[in-house]
Design a protein around this motif. Structure first.
Motif, mmCIF file in Angstrom:
data_model
loop_
_atom_site.group_PDB
_atom_site.id
_atom_site.type_symbol
_atom_site.label_atom_id
_atom_site.label_comp_id
_atom_site.label_asym_id
_atom_site.label_seq_id
_atom_site.Cartn_x
_atom_site.Cartn_y
_atom_site.Cartn_z
ATOM 1 N N LEU A 124 -8.107 7.210 5.206
ATOM 2 C CA LEU A 124 -7.534 7.597 3.912
ATOM 3 C C LEU A 124 -8.144 6.761 2.799
ATOM 4 O O LEU A 124 -8.680 5.677 3.048
ATOM 5 C CB LEU A 124 -6.018 7.363 3.919
ATOM 6 C CG LEU A 124 -5.219 7.895 5.094
ATOM 7 C CD1 LEU A 124 -3.803 7.328 5.077
ATOM 8 C CD2 LEU A 124 -5.185 9.405 5.068
ATOM 9 N N GLU A 125 -8.015 7.260 1.588
ATOM 10 C CA GLU A 125 -8.334 6.453 0.409
ATOM 11 C C GLU A 125 -7.158 6.573 -0.544
ATOM 12 O O GLU A 125 -6.781 7.679 -0.935
ATOM 13 C CB GLU A 125 -9.613 6.917 -0.280
ATOM 14 C CG GLU A 125 -9.969 5.995 -1.430
ATOM 15 C CD GLU A 125 -11.353 6.257 -1.997
ATOM 16 O OE1 GLU A 125 -11.612 5.777 -3.113
ATOM 17 O OE2 GLU A 125 -12.162 6.942 -1.347
ATOM 18 N N THR A 126 -6.552 5.430 -0.870
ATOM 19 C CA THR A 126 -5.373 5.459 -1.715
ATOM 20 C C THR A 126 -5.718 5.975 -3.100
ATOM 21 O O THR A 126 -6.867 5.971 -3.516
ATOM 22 C CB THR A 126 -4.698 4.073 -1.807
ATOM 23 O OG1 THR A 126 -5.609 3.147 -2.385
ATOM 24 C CG2 THR A 126 -4.218 3.602 -0.446
ATOM 25 N N GLU A 127 -4.679 6.375 -3.792
ATOM 26 C CA GLU A 127 -4.803 7.000 -5.109
ATOM 27 C C GLU A 127 -5.362 6.025 -6.144
ATOM 28 O O GLU A 127 -5.016 4.848 -6.144
ATOM 29 C CB GLU A 127 -3.403 7.473 -5.514
ATOM 30 C CG GLU A 127 -3.329 8.141 -6.848
ATOM 31 C CD GLU A 127 -1.912 8.587 -7.166
ATOM 32 O OE1 GLU A 127 -1.802 9.618 -7.827
ATOM 33 O OE2 GLU A 127 -0.946 7.928 -6.772
ATOM 34 N N PRO A 128 -6.251 6.510 -7.048
ATOM 35 C CA PRO A 128 -6.731 5.672 -8.145
ATOM 36 C C PRO A 128 -5.567 5.261 -9.043
ATOM 37 O O PRO A 128 -4.535 5.945 -9.040
ATOM 38 C CB PRO A 128 -7.690 6.586 -8.906
ATOM 39 C CG PRO A 128 -8.047 7.677 -7.949
ATOM 40 C CD PRO A 128 -6.858 7.825 -7.025
ATOM 41 N N PRO A 129 -5.649 4.204 -9.799
ATOM 42 C CA PRO A 129 -6.854 3.418 -10.050
ATOM 43 C C PRO A 129 -7.117 2.351 -8.998
ATOM 44 O O PRO A 129 -8.211 1.801 -8.946
ATOM 45 C CB PRO A 129 -6.577 2.768 -11.402
ATOM 46 C CG PRO A 129 -5.097 2.584 -11.433
ATOM 47 C CD PRO A 129 -4.532 3.753 -10.657
ATOM 48 N N GLY A 130 -6.164 2.020 -8.154
ATOM 49 C CA GLY A 130 -6.357 0.948 -7.171
ATOM 50 C C GLY A 130 -6.857 1.449 -5.842
ATOM 51 O O GLY A 130 -6.422 0.976 -4.808
ATOM 52 N N SER A 131 -7.761 2.410 -5.851
ATOM 53 C CA SER A 131 -8.228 3.042 -4.611
ATOM 54 C C SER A 131 -8.723 2.024 -3.590
ATOM 55 O O SER A 131 -9.531 1.168 -3.905
ATOM 56 C CB SER A 131 -9.361 4.020 -4.918
ATOM 57 O OG SER A 131 -8.911 5.033 -5.761
ATOM 58 N N LYS A 132 -8.192 2.160 -2.376
ATOM 59 C CA LYS A 132 -8.612 1.310 -1.267
ATOM 60 C C LYS A 132 -8.752 2.162 -0.019
ATOM 61 O O LYS A 132 -7.897 3.002 0.252
ATOM 62 C CB LYS A 132 -7.571 0.222 -0.994
ATOM 63 C CG LYS A 132 -7.445 -0.774 -2.105
ATOM 64 C CD LYS A 132 -6.454 -1.847 -1.744
ATOM 65 C CE LYS A 132 -6.364 -2.792 -2.918
ATOM 66 N NZ LYS A 132 -6.311 -4.158 -2.529
ATOM 67 N N PRO A 133 -9.800 1.940 0.758
ATOM 68 C CA PRO A 133 -9.899 2.606 2.055
ATOM 69 C C PRO A 133 -8.828 2.053 3.001
ATOM 70 O O PRO A 133 -8.576 0.848 3.045
ATOM 71 C CB PRO A 133 -11.296 2.231 2.549
ATOM 72 C CG PRO A 133 -12.051 1.849 1.308
ATOM 73 C CD PRO A 133 -11.034 1.234 0.400
ATOM 74 N N VAL A 134 -8.188 2.961 3.745
ATOM 75 C CA VAL A 134 -7.150 2.601 4.713
ATOM 76 C C VAL A 134 -7.465 3.335 6.012
ATOM 77 O O VAL A 134 -7.697 4.543 5.998
ATOM 78 C CB VAL A 134 -5.744 2.999 4.206
ATOM 79 C CG1 VAL A 134 -4.688 2.705 5.258
ATOM 80 C CG2 VAL A 134 -5.409 2.314 2.893
ATOM 81 N N VAL A 184 0.860 -1.183 0.000
ATOM 82 C CA VAL A 184 0.000 0.000 0.000
ATOM 83 C C VAL A 184 0.895 1.231 0.000
ATOM 84 O O VAL A 184 1.889 1.286 0.711
ATOM 85 C CB VAL A 184 -0.973 0.019 1.204
ATOM 86 C CG1 VAL A 184 -0.230 0.106 2.514
ATOM 87 C CG2 VAL A 184 -1.972 1.150 1.098
ATOM 88 N N CYS A 185 0.544 2.188 -0.842
ATOM 89 C CA CYS A 185 1.299 3.438 -0.932
ATOM 90 C C CYS A 185 0.393 4.570 -0.455
ATOM 91 O O CYS A 185 -0.689 4.785 -1.025
ATOM 92 C CB CYS A 185 1.744 3.668 -2.378
ATOM 93 S SG CYS A 185 2.601 5.241 -2.610
ATOM 94 N N LEU A 186 0.823 5.267 0.580
ATOM 95 C CA LEU A 186 0.013 6.371 1.103
ATOM 96 C C LEU A 186 0.219 7.666 0.334
ATOM 97 O O LEU A 186 -0.615 8.574 0.431
ATOM 98 C CB LEU A 186 0.335 6.591 2.589
ATOM 99 C CG LEU A 186 0.029 5.418 3.507
ATOM 100 C CD1 LEU A 186 0.396 5.775 4.942
ATOM 101 C CD2 LEU A 186 -1.423 4.995 3.396
ATOM 102 N N HIS A 187 1.308 7.769 -0.426
ATOM 103 C CA HIS A 187 1.572 9.003 -1.184
ATOM 104 C C HIS A 187 0.378 9.319 -2.083
ATOM 105 O O HIS A 187 -0.091 8.474 -2.833
ATOM 106 C CB HIS A 187 2.841 8.860 -2.018
ATOM 107 C CG HIS A 187 3.155 10.092 -2.802
ATOM 108 N ND1 HIS A 187 3.583 11.252 -2.184
ATOM 109 C CD2 HIS A 187 3.075 10.356 -4.122
ATOM 110 C CE1 HIS A 187 3.770 12.172 -3.116
ATOM 111 N NE2 HIS A 187 3.474 11.666 -4.290
ATOM 112 N N ASP A 188 -0.120 10.528 -1.976
ATOM 113 C CA ASP A 188 -1.270 11.032 -2.724
ATOM 114 C C ASP A 188 -2.604 10.387 -2.338
ATOM 115 O O ASP A 188 -3.600 10.554 -3.039
ATOM 116 C CB ASP A 188 -1.062 10.934 -4.238
ATOM 117 C CG ASP A 188 -0.080 11.977 -4.740
ATOM 118 O OD1 ASP A 188 0.144 12.985 -4.038
ATOM 119 O OD2 ASP A 188 0.474 11.790 -5.838
ATOM 120 N N ALA A 189 -2.637 9.669 -1.202
ATOM 121 C CA ALA A 189 -3.923 9.180 -0.696
ATOM 122 C C ALA A 189 -4.731 10.381 -0.226
ATOM 123 O O ALA A 189 -4.181 11.351 0.318
ATOM 124 C CB ALA A 189 -3.716 8.205 0.459
#
Length: 176
Positions: free
Chosen positions: A78-88, A57-62
């Motif tokens: 947080l919600e990670t950056e698209p296209p693989g957006s995931k709630p964190v 998981v990459c938090l940059h730009d979440a």
């Protein structure tokens, strides 16, 4: 922030190419120094933080959807950056009150949305774990914490076409 400081971000955004190129070179060195530091202190982190650092998981730009405190608990949503957006969801048991410095980035856009730019995990001289996060609104949030938990989920809310991205019964979360 010791490595990815707001001052370095400001210099990297300079219109003077000599300043921005020098800042870019300094940034590359900061990345190497930070990774060396993390390798040295990883053993001092809670097991859950070591697992999180290894998670894909990459938090940059979440997008920072929310952050809040209840007593000694601090929570980021947080919600990670698209296209693989995931709630964190990141949950910290605090060792002391959080601190927030504002106005650290030149010409930072205030209001929403707010994005997570950079983070620095560390251990201080008293062997307390810390997190400093630089946000797109120019805030630097520092947490001193005793424990850390996280949850990374698969999104269930409908996509733009109205269909669920994945049936809720199929959603698998990872947490610690």
């Amino acid at each position: 922030m010791k490595y990815f400081s707001p001052e370095l971000v400001n210099r990297s955004r300079s219109e003077d190419e000599d300043i921005s190129w020098a800042a870019h070179d300094e940034w590359e060195l900061a990345v190497k120094r930070y990774h060396r530091r993390i390798k040295r202190i990883l053993k001092d982190f809670p097991e859950s933080l070591r697992r999180f650092e290894e998670a894909p998981v990459c938090l940059h730009d979440a997008e920072v959807l929310s952050m809040g405190r209840d007593g000694d608990t601090f929570v980021w949503v947080l919600e990670t950056e698209p296209p693989g957006s995931k709630p964190v969801v990141l949950t910290f048991t605090l060792g002391e009150a959080p601190s927030i410095r504002t106005g650290t980035i030149d010409n930072a856009r205030e209001g929403r949305p707010v994005y997570w730019l950079y983070e620095e995990w560390d251990v201080d001289r008293q062997k307390r774990c810390t997190l400093e996060a630089l946000l797109s609104n120019g805030w630097v949030v520092k947490l001193v914490f005793r424990d850390f938990r996280y949850l990374i989920t698969e999104p269930v809310l409908p996509a733009a076409d109205g269909r669920a991205k994945r049936a809720a019964t199929e959603a698998v979360s990872r947490s610690a």
